[in-house]
Scaffold this motif. Structure first.
Motif, PDB file in Angstrom:
ATOM      1  N   ARG A  53       1.914  38.150   5.609  1.00 55.56           N
ATOM      2  CA  ARG A  53       2.179  37.878   7.020  1.00 55.56           C
ATOM      3  C   ARG A  53       1.364  36.707   7.563  1.00 55.56           C
ATOM      4  O   ARG A  53       1.889  35.862   8.269  1.00 55.56           O
ATOM      5  CB  ARG A  53       1.910  39.126   7.861  1.00 55.56           C
ATOM      6  CG  ARG A  53       2.930  40.222   7.552  1.00 55.56           C
ATOM      7  CD  ARG A  53       2.768  41.381   8.481  1.00 55.56           C
ATOM      8  NE  ARG A  53       1.591  42.153   8.068  1.00 55.56           N
ATOM      9  CZ  ARG A  53       1.066  43.133   8.763  1.00 55.56           C
ATOM     10  NH1 ARG A  53       1.581  43.470   9.913  1.00 55.56           N
ATOM     11  NH2 ARG A  53       0.018  43.786   8.323  1.00 55.56           N
ATOM     12  N   CYS A  54       0.050  36.642   7.253  1.00 54.95           N
ATOM     13  CA  CYS A  54      -0.776  35.584   7.840  1.00 54.95           C
ATOM     14  C   CYS A  54      -1.168  34.495   6.851  1.00 54.95           C
ATOM     15  O   CYS A  54      -1.645  33.443   7.246  1.00 54.95           O
ATOM     16  CB  CYS A  54      -2.036  36.179   8.475  1.00 54.95           C
ATOM     17  SG  CYS A  54      -3.194  36.896   7.290  1.00 54.95           S
ATOM     18  N   GLY A  55      -1.003  34.719   5.549  1.00 56.69           N
ATOM     19  CA  GLY A  55      -1.322  33.717   4.546  1.00 56.69           C
ATOM     20  C   GLY A  55      -2.794  33.656   4.171  1.00 56.69           C
ATOM     21  O   GLY A  55      -3.171  32.878   3.296  1.00 56.69           O
ATOM     22  N   GLN A  56      -3.646  34.467   4.803  1.00 53.10           N
ATOM     23  CA  GLN A  56      -5.075  34.496   4.491  1.00 53.10           C
ATOM     24  C   GLN A  56      -5.300  35.286   3.202  1.00 53.10           C
ATOM     25  O   GLN A  56      -4.482  36.118   2.820  1.00 53.10           O
ATOM     26  CB  GLN A  56      -5.845  35.161   5.642  1.00 53.10           C
ATOM     27  CG  GLN A  56      -5.771  34.431   6.950  1.00 53.10           C
ATOM     28  CD  GLN A  56      -6.536  33.116   6.896  1.00 53.10           C
ATOM     29  OE1 GLN A  56      -7.557  33.012   6.220  1.00 53.10           O
ATOM     30  NE2 GLN A  56      -6.018  32.120   7.581  1.00 53.10           N
ATOM     31  N   PRO A  57      -6.427  35.037   2.529  1.00 53.84           N
ATOM     32  CA  PRO A  57      -6.766  35.901   1.387  1.00 53.84           C
ATOM     33  C   PRO A  57      -6.875  37.351   1.862  1.00 53.84           C
ATOM     34  O   PRO A  57      -7.279  37.617   3.003  1.00 53.84           O
ATOM     35  CB  PRO A  57      -8.126  35.375   0.926  1.00 53.84           C
ATOM     36  CG  PRO A  57      -8.204  33.985   1.463  1.00 53.84           C
ATOM     37  CD  PRO A  57      -7.403  33.961   2.715  1.00 53.84           C
ATOM     38  N   GLU A  58      -6.501  38.288   1.008  1.00 58.62           N
ATOM     39  CA  GLU A  58      -6.485  39.695   1.401  1.00 58.62           C
ATOM     40  C   GLU A  58      -7.855  40.177   1.851  1.00 58.62           C
ATOM     41  O   GLU A  58      -7.964  41.035   2.710  1.00 58.62           O
ATOM     42  CB  GLU A  58      -5.970  40.567   0.258  1.00 58.62           C
ATOM     43  CG  GLU A  58      -4.472  40.489   0.094  1.00 58.62           C
ATOM     44  CD  GLU A  58      -3.952  41.433  -0.971  1.00 58.62           C
ATOM     45  OE1 GLU A  58      -4.755  42.105  -1.661  1.00 58.62           O
ATOM     46  OE2 GLU A  58      -2.726  41.501  -1.111  1.00 58.62           O
ATOM     47  N   PRO A 116      -2.966  44.115  11.326  1.00 57.24           N
ATOM     48  CA  PRO A 116      -2.933  45.579  11.380  1.00 57.24           C
ATOM     49  C   PRO A 116      -1.959  46.104  10.325  1.00 57.24           C
ATOM     50  O   PRO A 116      -1.006  45.407   9.939  1.00 57.24           O
ATOM     51  CB  PRO A 116      -2.427  45.877  12.790  1.00 57.24           C
ATOM     52  CG  PRO A 116      -1.690  44.658  13.199  1.00 57.24           C
ATOM     53  CD  PRO A 116      -2.348  43.508  12.507  1.00 57.24           C
ATOM     54  N   PRO A 117      -2.187  47.322   9.841  1.00 56.39           N
ATOM     55  CA  PRO A 117      -1.268  47.868   8.834  1.00 56.39           C
ATOM     56  C   PRO A 117       0.130  48.052   9.427  1.00 56.39           C
ATOM     57  O   PRO A 117       0.283  48.306  10.624  1.00 56.39           O
ATOM     58  CB  PRO A 117      -1.892  49.204   8.450  1.00 56.39           C
ATOM     59  CG  PRO A 117      -2.848  49.524   9.538  1.00 56.39           C
ATOM     60  CD  PRO A 117      -3.255  48.240  10.180  1.00 56.39           C
TER      61      PRO A 117
END
Length: 122
Positions: free
Chosen positions: A18-23, A29-30
């Motif tokens: 969804r955001c492209g950031q590293p996990e 939010p879930p």
């Protein structure tokens, strides 16, 4: 010298879809659980019957409603309130304490179940 997975998705740290950031850095939010699929009451046929149990107890059984397609605990609560009786949900059937065949049939029709099969045994 190049590595076996160099440049593939297995070489990079996993990222949030969804955001492209590293996990590890994701703050999304879930996701809510998917809503269960419910069957329309008009498409179902409920089987109502009265059974005599051990020690002479009489029980009204509502069967043939799909446990995955219905919220059986909610339907059971509605039937118990309309019939003024206790009851439970067991193995995909609803059991009401006492002989409440007519009341249960009217309550199911009020919910929207158009087709009911009645069976009086005791």
């Amino acid at each position: 010298m190049s590595r076996l997975f160099s440049g593939t998705k297995w070489d990079r740290p996993p990222t949030c879809e969804r955001c492209g950031q590293p996990e590890s850095a994701c703050a999304c939010p879930p996701l809510p659980p998917p809503a269960p699929v419910r069957l329309a009451p008009e498409t179902q046929t409920a089987r109502l019957k009265v059974e005599k149990r051990a020690k002479g107890k009489v029980v009204t059984v509502v069967a043939n409603l799909d446990p995955q397609g219905n919220d059986l605990p909610r339907v059971a609560a509605t039937l118990k309130a309309k019939c003024g009786a206790g009851g439970t949900v067991k193995d995909g059937t609803i059991e009401l304490q006492g002989n409440h065949l007519a009341d249960a049939e009217r309550a199911l029709q009020a919910i929207g179940v158009q087709d009911t099969n009645r069976e009086q045994r005791p």
